[in-house]
Design a protein around this motif. Structure first.
Motif, PDB file in Angstrom:
ATOM      1  N   LEU A   1     -10.461  13.161  16.823  1.00 15.25           N
ATOM      2  CA  LEU A   1     -10.283  11.718  17.034  1.00 15.25           C
ATOM      3  C   LEU A   1     -10.619  10.993  15.733  1.00 15.25           C
ATOM      4  CD1 LEU A   1      -9.932   9.120  18.775  1.00 15.25           C
ATOM      5  CD2 LEU A   1     -12.321   9.387  19.481  1.00 15.25           C
ATOM      6  N   VAL A   2      -9.647  10.226  15.232  1.00 10.67           N
ATOM      7  CA  VAL A   2      -9.850   9.445  13.999  1.00 10.67           C
ATOM      8  C   VAL A   2      -9.872   7.974  14.389  1.00 10.67           C
ATOM      9  CG1 VAL A   2      -8.939   8.899  11.704  1.00 10.67           C
ATOM     10  CG2 VAL A   2      -8.598  11.194  12.650  1.00 10.67           C
ATOM     11  N   LEU A   3     -11.017   7.326  14.160  1.00  3.13           N
ATOM     12  CA  LEU A   3     -11.153   5.912  14.528  1.00  3.13           C
ATOM     13  C   LEU A   3     -10.894   5.014  13.328  1.00  3.13           C
ATOM     14  CD1 LEU A   3     -12.212   3.589  16.464  1.00  3.13           C
ATOM     15  CD2 LEU A   3     -14.411   3.902  15.314  1.00  3.13           C
ATOM     16  N   THR A   4     -10.175   3.909  13.556  1.00  6.12           N
ATOM     17  CA  THR A   4     -10.115   2.872  12.527  1.00  6.12           C
ATOM     18  C   THR A   4     -11.272   1.925  12.782  1.00  6.12           C
ATOM     19  OG1 THR A   4      -7.725   2.989  12.728  1.00  6.12           O
ATOM     20  CG2 THR A   4      -8.625   1.239  11.329  1.00  6.12           C
ATOM     21  N   SER A   5     -12.301   2.064  11.965  1.00  6.89           N
ATOM     22  CA  SER A   5     -13.439   1.155  12.067  1.00  6.89           C
ATOM     23  C   SER A   5     -13.184   0.011  11.079  1.00  6.89           C
ATOM     24  CB  SER A   5     -14.705   1.942  11.754  1.00  6.89           C
ATOM     25  OG  SER A   5     -15.829   1.114  11.811  1.00  6.89           O
ATOM     26  N   SER A   6     -14.217  -0.511  10.451  1.00 10.27           N
ATOM     27  CA  SER A   6     -14.035  -1.583   9.474  1.00 10.27           C
ATOM     28  C   SER A   6     -15.236  -1.602   8.532  1.00 10.27           C
ATOM     29  CB  SER A   6     -13.943  -2.927  10.200  1.00 10.27           C
ATOM     30  OG  SER A   6     -14.055  -3.988   9.277  1.00 10.27           O
ATOM     31  N   ALA A   7     -14.983  -1.877   7.257  1.00 12.12           N
ATOM     32  CA  ALA A   7     -16.100  -1.989   6.311  1.00 12.12           C
ATOM     33  C   ALA A   7     -17.012  -3.150   6.712  1.00 12.12           C
ATOM     34  CB  ALA A   7     -15.575  -2.173   4.888  1.00 12.12           C
ATOM     35  N   SER A   8     -16.481  -4.074   7.505  1.00 10.80           N
ATOM     36  CA  SER A   8     -17.273  -5.236   7.918  1.00 10.80           C
ATOM     37  C   SER A   8     -18.448  -4.883   8.815  1.00 10.80           C
ATOM     38  CB  SER A   8     -16.383  -6.239   8.654  1.00 10.80           C
ATOM     39  OG  SER A   8     -15.475  -6.781   7.762  1.00 10.80           O
ATOM     40  N   VAL A   9     -18.544  -3.638   9.283  1.00 10.35           N
ATOM     41  CA  VAL A   9     -19.677  -3.291  10.170  1.00 10.35           C
ATOM     42  C   VAL A   9     -21.026  -3.424   9.460  1.00 10.35           C
ATOM     43  CG1 VAL A   9     -18.349  -1.805  11.739  1.00 10.35           C
ATOM     44  CG2 VAL A   9     -19.444  -0.787   9.714  1.00 10.35           C
ATOM     45  N   VAL A  10     -20.996  -3.534   8.123  1.00  5.78           N
ATOM     46  CA  VAL A  10     -22.274  -3.721   7.404  1.00  5.78           C
ATOM     47  C   VAL A  10     -22.391  -5.137   6.832  1.00  5.78           C
ATOM     48  CG1 VAL A  10     -22.506  -1.269   6.828  1.00  5.78           C
ATOM     49  CG2 VAL A  10     -21.328  -2.783   5.229  1.00  5.78           C
ATOM     50  N   PHE A  11     -21.387  -5.973   7.102  1.00  7.63           N
ATOM     51  CA  PHE A  11     -21.343  -7.312   6.474  1.00  7.63           C
ATOM     52  C   PHE A  11     -22.064  -8.347   7.346  1.00  7.63           C
ATOM     53  CE2 PHE A  11     -18.873 -11.296   5.504  1.00  7.63           C
ATOM     54  CZ  PHE A  11     -19.314 -11.441   4.194  1.00  7.63           C
ATOM     55  N   GLU A  12     -23.024  -9.057   6.716  1.00  9.99           N
ATOM     56  CA  GLU A  12     -23.785 -10.079   7.460  1.00  9.99           C
ATOM     57  C   GLU A  12     -23.567 -11.465   6.886  1.00  9.99           C
ATOM     58  OE1 GLU A  12     -27.847  -8.597   7.310  1.00  9.99           O
ATOM     59  OE2 GLU A  12     -27.662  -8.036   9.414  1.00  9.99           O
ATOM     60  N   GLY A  13     -22.589 -11.593   5.996  1.00  7.87           N
ATOM     61  CA  GLY A  13     -22.322 -12.906   5.406  1.00  7.87           C
ATOM     62  C   GLY A  13     -22.986 -13.077   4.054  1.00  7.87           C
ATOM     63  N   THR A  14     -23.660 -12.023   3.559  1.00  8.36           N
ATOM     64  CA  THR A  14     -24.245 -12.106   2.214  1.00  8.36           C
ATOM     65  C   THR A  14     -23.609 -11.034   1.325  1.00  8.36           C
ATOM     66  OG1 THR A  14     -26.035 -10.715   2.991  1.00  8.36           O
ATOM     67  CG2 THR A  14     -26.497 -13.067   2.891  1.00  8.36           C
ATOM     68  N   ASP A  15     -23.810 -11.197  -0.004  1.00  7.15           N
ATOM     69  CA  ASP A  15     -23.115 -10.336  -0.974  1.00  7.15           C
ATOM     70  C   ASP A  15     -23.285  -8.832  -0.728  1.00  7.15           C
ATOM     71  OD1 ASP A  15     -22.286 -12.590  -2.260  1.00  7.15           O
ATOM     72  OD2 ASP A  15     -23.806 -12.502  -3.852  1.00  7.15           O
ATOM     73  N   ILE A  16     -22.181  -8.113  -0.821  1.00  6.07           N
ATOM     74  CA  ILE A  16     -22.219  -6.641  -0.850  1.00  6.07           C
ATOM     75  C   ILE A  16     -21.442  -6.216  -2.088  1.00  6.07           C
ATOM     76  CG2 ILE A  16     -21.429  -4.492   0.246  1.00  6.07           C
ATOM     77  CD1 ILE A  16     -21.911  -5.743   2.923  1.00  6.07           C
ATOM     78  N   LYS A  17     -22.119  -5.536  -3.017  1.00  6.08           N
ATOM     79  CA  LYS A  17     -21.460  -5.116  -4.254  1.00  6.08           C
ATOM     80  C   LYS A  17     -21.446  -3.602  -4.311  1.00  6.08           C
ATOM     81  CE  LYS A  17     -22.959  -9.245  -6.714  1.00  6.08           C
ATOM     82  NZ  LYS A  17     -23.735  -9.801  -7.809  1.00  6.08           N
ATOM     83  N   ASN A  18     -20.254  -3.027  -4.295  1.00  2.32           N
ATOM     84  CA  ASN A  18     -20.104  -1.566  -4.351  1.00  2.32           C
ATOM     85  C   ASN A  18     -20.864  -0.875  -3.215  1.00  2.32           C
ATOM     86  OD1 ASN A  18     -18.631   0.270  -5.837  1.00  2.32           O
ATOM     87  ND2 ASN A  18     -20.452   1.053  -6.865  1.00  2.32           N
ATOM     88  N   GLY A  19     -20.819  -1.478  -2.016  1.00  2.00           N
ATOM     89  CA  GLY A  19     -21.565  -0.961  -0.860  1.00  2.00           C
ATOM     90  C   GLY A  19     -21.140   0.452  -0.487  1.00  2.00           C
ATOM     91  N   ARG A  20     -22.131   1.292  -0.211  1.00  2.00           N
ATOM     92  CA  ARG A  20     -21.827   2.660   0.193  1.00  2.00           C
ATOM     93  C   ARG A  20     -21.971   2.784   1.712  1.00  2.00           C
ATOM     94  NH1 ARG A  20     -22.176   5.901  -4.520  1.00  2.00           N
ATOM     95  NH2 ARG A  20     -22.297   7.730  -3.221  1.00  2.00           N
ATOM     96  N   GLU A  21     -21.540   3.908   2.246  1.00  2.00           N
ATOM     97  CA  GLU A  21     -21.513   4.077   3.704  1.00  2.00           C
ATOM     98  C   GLU A  21     -22.917   4.152   4.305  1.00  2.00           C
ATOM     99  OE1 GLU A  21     -19.626   5.597   1.555  1.00  2.00           O
ATOM    100  OE2 GLU A  21     -17.551   5.701   2.277  1.00  2.00           O
ATOM    101  N   ASP A  22     -23.937   4.423   3.455  1.00  2.00           N
ATOM    102  CA  ASP A  22     -25.279   4.526   4.035  1.00  2.00           C
ATOM    103  C   ASP A  22     -25.980   3.161   4.171  1.00  2.00           C
ATOM    104  OD1 ASP A  22     -25.710   4.125   1.377  1.00  2.00           O
ATOM    105  OD2 ASP A  22     -26.694   6.050   0.993  1.00  2.00           O
ATOM    106  N   LEU A  23     -25.270   2.067   3.849  1.00  2.00           N
ATOM    107  CA  LEU A  23     -25.861   0.743   4.129  1.00  2.00           C
ATOM    108  C   LEU A  23     -26.076   0.640   5.636  1.00  2.00           C
ATOM    109  CD1 LEU A  23     -23.713  -1.795   2.027  1.00  2.00           C
ATOM    110  CD2 LEU A  23     -26.144  -1.307   1.771  1.00  2.00           C
ATOM    111  N   PRO A  24     -27.168  -0.013   6.085  1.00  2.00           N
ATOM    112  CA  PRO A  24     -27.367  -0.120   7.537  1.00  2.00           C
ATOM    113  C   PRO A  24     -26.312  -1.022   8.180  1.00  2.00           C
ATOM    114  CG  PRO A  24     -29.017  -1.383   6.327  1.00  2.00           C
ATOM    115  CD  PRO A  24     -28.234  -0.637   5.298  1.00  2.00           C
TER     116      PRO A  24
END
Ligand SMILES: NC(=O)C1=CN([C@@H]2O[C@H](COP(=O)(O)OP(=O)(O)OC[C@H]3O[C@@H](n4cnc5c(N)ncnc54)[C@H](O)[C@@H]3O)[C@@H](O)[C@H]2O)C=CC1
Ligand SMILES: CC(C)CCC[C@@H](C)[C@H]1CC[C@H]2C3=C(CC[C@]12C)[C@@]1(C)CCC(=O)C[C@@H]1CC3
Length: 345
Positions: free
Chosen positions: A112-135
């Motif tokens: 099963l391949v899910l289309t998630s979103s990079a936005s799952v770590v976005f809280e409205g503040t800057d993310i620069k070169n965010g990696r997958e281990d961000l909470p």
């Protein structure tokens, strides 16, 4: 004794296959020799080699009939973020995804391949070169994001090598391309109403936009590399164009390409964000009486005024991912594909 037919590894199902990303994915899968079953609440096209199952993904029986002899399932269905309907997001993205997982296991689907979103770590503040281990975002900025987080967790936690059920999540960001129903149409609508004269903030914030064919490429690489012995089982992967660009340069290039003026005047970010929040609250309170949808939602303002770009290193390393279409080319192909949205058309 009845023998169970092993599903062909070239037969797959695309849940949400009538949508923007889903249809591009279906087209590429056909090119690569897969036979495809589309499961969606609507049928938006016909193609040789594709069978359509119209149904709601919350309906397990309907899913089971679409998953017959299928070994690989892509789940890229979701209500549009603009609907801002909490009940709908919870029903489709959370309960529906639970149902998809149950149906996959019951039907003997292996991947099963899910289309998630990079936005799952976005809280409205800057993310620069965010990696997958961000909470995951603790305070998700809207219901869409809130339910995408739960959805991703459900799918990744369902990965079970012993049971032979493998899962992976792809996290694209800002998908654009021909037939996109969101980014370009919303932008042009705002321009036609005279709302695209302003740049929110100083205009230097860098953002990822991802051409749809790169997103498709990431999904197919993940599906084909998903094996019990591969490091990708139960993991998430950012898929972007790997070319962060100034948000307002990207918007200007699309607008100018379609014959509209680029935004010029600057407005302070906090002022616009505050106004957007106020409007959103007003729309919520007045919903029983009048229905209006503000163009500048808090989510859109946050996306327009902050840095949010992500590292694709994990995808490069584990999936062998490399974008197949560059940003300039992607923008040109997108602009060309919308003759009906040109100024004066
Ligand atoms: N468009 C973007 O910029 C981004 C999108 N995503 C994700 O990519 C996926 C695809 O998005 P798009 O193609 O842009 O959206 P889309 O709206 O074009 O496609 C979604 C499809 O899901 C179907 N669907 C919705 N509810 C359903 C249900 N209950 N049962 C069956 N089908 C249902 C819709 O009919 C539609 O065809 C979504 O999961 C979205 O969260 C992730 C990151 C960025
Ligand atoms: C009115 C203007 C300030 C902005 C017009 C463009 C926006 C409609 C788009 C710019 C970034 C886009 C984006 C998404 C939707 C369309 C935009 C807001 C997503 C929220 C779609 C779903 C996701 O998972 C994340 C996307 C981030 C970028």
């Amino acid at each position: 004794m009845a023998t169970r037919v092993r599903p062909s590894s070239k037969r797959c199902a695309v849940i949400g296959g009538s949508g923007f990303l889903g249809r591009h994915l279906v087209e590429k899968l056909l090119d690569r020799g897969y036979s495809v079953c589309v499961f969606d609440i609507r049928q938006s096209y016909e193609l040789p080699g594709v069978t359509f199952h119209q149904g709601d993904l919350c309906d397990k029986q309907a899913l089971l009939s679409a998953m017959k002899d299928v070994s690989l399932v892509f789940h890229c269905a979701s209500p549009a973020p603009a609907s801002d309907d909490r009940g709908l997001f919870e029903r489709v993205n959370i309960q529906g995804t639970r149902t998809v997982i149950e149906a996959c296991v019951e039907a003997g689907v292996q991947k099963l391949v899910l289309t998630s979103s990079a936005s799952v770590v976005f809280e409205g503040t800057d993310i620069k070169n965010g990696r997958e281990d961000l909470p995951y975002a603790k305070k998700p900025i809207d219901y869409y994001t809130e339910t995408k987080i739960v959805q991703e967790k459900l799918v990744l936690e369902a990965c079970d090598k012993e049971k032979g059920f493998l899962t992976v999540a792809i996290r694209p960001h800002g998908i654009f391309g021909p037939r996109d129903p969101q980014l370009v149409p919303i932008l042009v609508d705002a321009a036609r109403r005279g709302k695209m004269k302003f740049i929110i903030g100083d205009g230097t914030n860098l953002v990822d936009f991802t051409f749809v064919e790169n997103v498709v490429h990431g999904h197919i690489l993940a599906a084909e590399r998903l094996r019990p012995d591969s490091p990708i089982c139960g993991k998430s992967y950012h898929i972007t164009n790997d070319e962060p660009v100034r948000f307002w340069d990207f918007m200007s290039e699309v607008l100018v390409g379609l014959g509209y003026a680029a935004p010029r005047y600057h407005l302070p970010y906090t002022l616009v964000y505050g106004l957007a929040l106020l409007l959103w609250l007003l729309a919520l309170i007045l919903r029983p009486l009048v229905s209006f949808k503000p163009t500048f939602t808090p989510m859109r303002v946050a996306l327009a005024g902050t840095h949010h770009y992500y590292s694709c290193d994990r995808a490069k390393q584990d999936l062998g991912y490399k974008p197949v279409v560059g940003l300039k080319d992607g923008i040109a192909r997108t602009v060309q594909s919308y003759p009906h949205l040109r100024q004066g058309a």
